[in-house]
Design an enzyme around this catalytic site. Structure first.
Site, short mmCIF file in Angstrom:
data_model
loop_
_atom_site.label_atom_id
_atom_site.label_comp_id
_atom_site.label_asym_id
_atom_site.label_seq_id
_atom_site.Cartn_x
_atom_site.Cartn_y
_atom_site.Cartn_z
N ASP B 269 0.95 -1.08 0.12
CA ASP B 269 -0.02 0.00 -0.03
C ASP B 269 0.79 1.28 0.06
OD1 ASP B 269 -2.73 1.14 2.17
OD2 ASP B 269 -2.52 1.04 0.03
N ASP B 373 -10.14 -0.96 3.63
CA ASP B 373 -9.49 -0.80 4.95
C ASP B 373 -10.33 -1.57 5.80
OD1 ASP B 373 -8.61 2.81 4.29
OD2 ASP B 373 -7.36 0.88 4.37
#
Lengths: 209, 455
Positions: B269, B373
């Protein structure tokens, strides 16, 4: 809450290292190590409370600088209260939650000769600790704000005293009673520091405006 | 899915077969609010993308516009306001995100603790082919690292695929893919979940009732997510989808692989968002060039109103400086998880009309967080709940750690005002706290509790 958690982490780390480095069969030593661990943890919690105070101070200064009329939207007393509640909740949660989970399941309390009041006293002890943390937060921050070191010292000593009194368990009268007394003292002190007074209380009770 | 085929006794083969079939066609679940952005979002969503975009001061946009329209005098005066509003809204946005993340975690933890199905080992995904039942520690570690490498490379491939699709404007393909994926998620996974919950509580239910419930749930979900619906219903559906996805991950990822994957995804990420050649960054830049709003789909949005005229011009003016995203995780479809791990936090700018008489509609600002998330946070907490022997203390510690990580990420976002990944900080905190609480704090607390000492 996070700060309390970190302090718990560090203090358990110290204790863990100490235990691993020592002889597990030596009972008094283990007990001594435990006592040391508890005291160290208490001190570390207070240190982290202080660090948290510093952090909040910086935050307030930032907010004041940015605001239009020169006062921040949240006062230091409110922050003190919140910090205290956070510490208390975290400490209470960590103390109680496994007990609660076990209490849901089948079992008999104290079947091996321990006290039968285990759950009850744990609950009361946790409650008093949560309240105490809240009040200590207020007193501590007030002491830091006004540079009154004796207030801070008083909080630390009270915390040590409460933790120390739990060493009397299962002689519950030795731990619960002093803790509640200390809580009453801390409550009155925090109330006075937050601007309360006997007149306010009277007015509140008599429902006067 | 495995359980779909044989009620919770599953062999590896049918599982693999089904998963491979499904992986080919499992599009991510979009959550768009209007059609046009949806298609782009769909494309972007097609691979699990995580973006964290957060524009903390929506006012900035409006201010920027006004400045653009030649009101420079107010700029400096507005800047202070902006900053103050940044902080104020920052705090509000943090709270707006805490609630859904907490809800998702609660659902996952509650399910894990009560329904035993999700902690039983019944095979693995094809993306993690190496088993962890090996005799030696080194072998196990090696297997988990290999699993992670495979998973991450799948993700990278899917992300690149998505970027290419988006570049060549294959919107319809992605659109269809997404719908198929959300269909599967809403119907199939819910059916399995409901089945297991009913089994756990020993509640009898006949097939017609079950069919009715699932049909209604799924149909309303599809409408809410893909078309229009009350905001809170849509939020609720997104939370449920994330929770279902997280549960699937928790069940089918072997233990060590799960932790290594969590760590690797955070690093990926970080890289995909911050490196200049990262696929996500390219995706975003392409979207900005085309002046299209980015990824309304597959994002949890707490914003209120999305009008269609929402601001293409606004986006164009503000686009680059106000979006912060997170690296996407690709290939959601790849895992038979149609939903996506989009960890994006975008702040919606309210639809500010571009004109000198701009009205500031401050209450409509919201924050958006990518579903990815949600999913990975819930996976971490769920795994902690499932596998930690310290039980609730560890779970609680991970929960607090993740929330604090989220706070910090939002803070950094406000400070830097550029693309930042949402996963790394929270996942790092979560992992650190999980391992330390499980191994170090637990014996300490247990000893204290047994002597009834309090600290």
């Amino acid at each position: 809450a996070f700060f309390w958690l970190v302090s718990l982490l560090l203090s358990s780390l110290i204790w863990f290292i100490a235990v691993k480095a020592s002889d597990p069969r030596d009972e008094p030593l283990q007990r001594g190590l435990l006592i040391f661990g508890v005291m160290f943890s208490v001190l570390l919690q207070e240190v982290f409370r202080f660090l948290y105070y510093k952090l909040l101070r910086k935050a307030i200064e930032g907010l004041v600088a940015l605001s239009e009329d020169g006062c921040s939207p949240i006062s230091i007393q409110q922050m003190a209260y919140v910090a205290g509640v956070g510490f208390g909740l975290m400490s209470g949660a960590f103390s109680m939650i496994n007990l609660l989970a076990d209490a849901l399941g089948p079992g008999t309390v104290g079947i091996h000769g321990d006290s039968q009041l285990y759950f009850l006293t744990s609950a009361f002890m946790t409650m008093v600790l949560i309240f105490l943390h809240t009040f200590w937060g207020i007193i501590f921050f007030h002491g830091c704000e006004h540079r009154r070191w004796w207030e801070i010292a008083a909080v630390v000593i009270m915390h040590l005293a409460v933790s120390g009194s739990t060493f009397c368990n299962p002689l519950y009268v030795g731990s619960l009673v002093p803790s509640y007394l200390l809580m009453a003292i801390a409550a009155i002190w925090a109330y006075l520091l937050s601007g309360g007074s006997a007149q306010n209380v009277r007015r509140f009770l008599l429902c006067k405006s | 899915m495995i359980t779909f085929m044989n009620n919770s006794d599953s062999e590896e083969e049918p599982c693999n077969e089904r998963t491979s079939l499904m992986s080919a066609e499992s599009p991510p679940v979009p959550s768009y609010q209007d059609g046009l952005p949806a298609s782009e979002a769909a494309e972007v969503q097609a691979h699990r993308k995580r973006r964290t975009g957060s524009n903390r001061s929506p006012n900035n946009i409006a201010d920027g516009d006004m400045s653009d329209l030649g009101v420079p005098v107010r700029e400096s005066a507005l800047e202070n306001e902006e900053e103050e509003l940044t902080l104020k809204y920052g705090a509000k946005h943090v709270i707006m995100l805490f609630v859904p993340v907490t809800l998702c975690m609660i659902v996952v933890v509650a399910t894990i603790k009560s329904v035993r199905f999700y902690t039983e080992k019944n095979g693995q995904l094809i993306y993690t082919p190496f088993s962890e039942d090996t005799p030696s520690v080194g072998q196990r570690l090696l297997n988990s690292v290999l699993n992670t490498i495979i998973m991450i490379s799948v993700i990278v491939v899917m992300t690149v695929f998505l970027v290419l699709l988006y570049k060549y404007r294959c919107y319809k393909f992605i659109h269809g893919w997404l719908i198929l994926s959300s269909l599967m998620l809403l119907f199939l996974f819910t059916y399995i979940y409901l089945g297991e919950v009913l089994k756990t509580y020993n509640v009898a239910m006949d097939y017609p009732t079950l069919f009715l419930i699932i049909w209604n749930f799924g149909a309303v979900g599809m409408i809410c997510i893909h078309w229009k619906g009350p905001l809170q219903l849509q939020q609720a559906y997104l939370i449920m989808i994330s929770a279902l996805m997280a549960l699937v991950f928790i069940k089918y990822l072997p233990e060590w692989s799960a932790w290594v994957i969590l760590g690797a995804i955070s690093i990926y990420d970080l890289m995909a968002v911050l490196c200049p050649k990262g696929p996500l960054r390219m995706l975003v830049e392409t979207a900005q060039e085309r002046n299209e709003p980015i990824f309304p789909a597959l994002i949890y949005s707490s914003a209120m109103i999305w009008t269609v005229g929402m601001a293409k011009p606004d986006t164009a003016a503000r686009g680059p400086s106000y979006q912060t995203w997170d690296a996407a995780e690709d290939g959601r479809e790849d895992h038979r998880s149609p939903s996506h791990a989009d960890s994006r936090m975008l702040e919606t700018r309210n639809p500010v009309p571009t004109g000198p008489h701009t009205t500031f509609e401050e209450e409509e600002r919201g924050v958006k967080l990518g579903l990815g998330d949600f999913i990975f946070y819930s996976v971490l907490v769920g795994k902690a709940a499932a596998t930690a022997s310290g039980d609730w203390n560890t779970t609680l510690a991970c929960f607090v750690a993740i929330l604090i990580g989220l706070c910090l990420t939002l803070l950094l976002l406000a400070v830097f005002k550029k693309a930042l990944p949402a996963l790394p900080i929270s996942i790092t905190f979560g992992l650190v706290f999980y391992f330390s609480t499980d191994n170090i704090v637990r014996p300490f607390m247990d000893t204290l509790a047994s002597h009834q000492l309090y600290i």
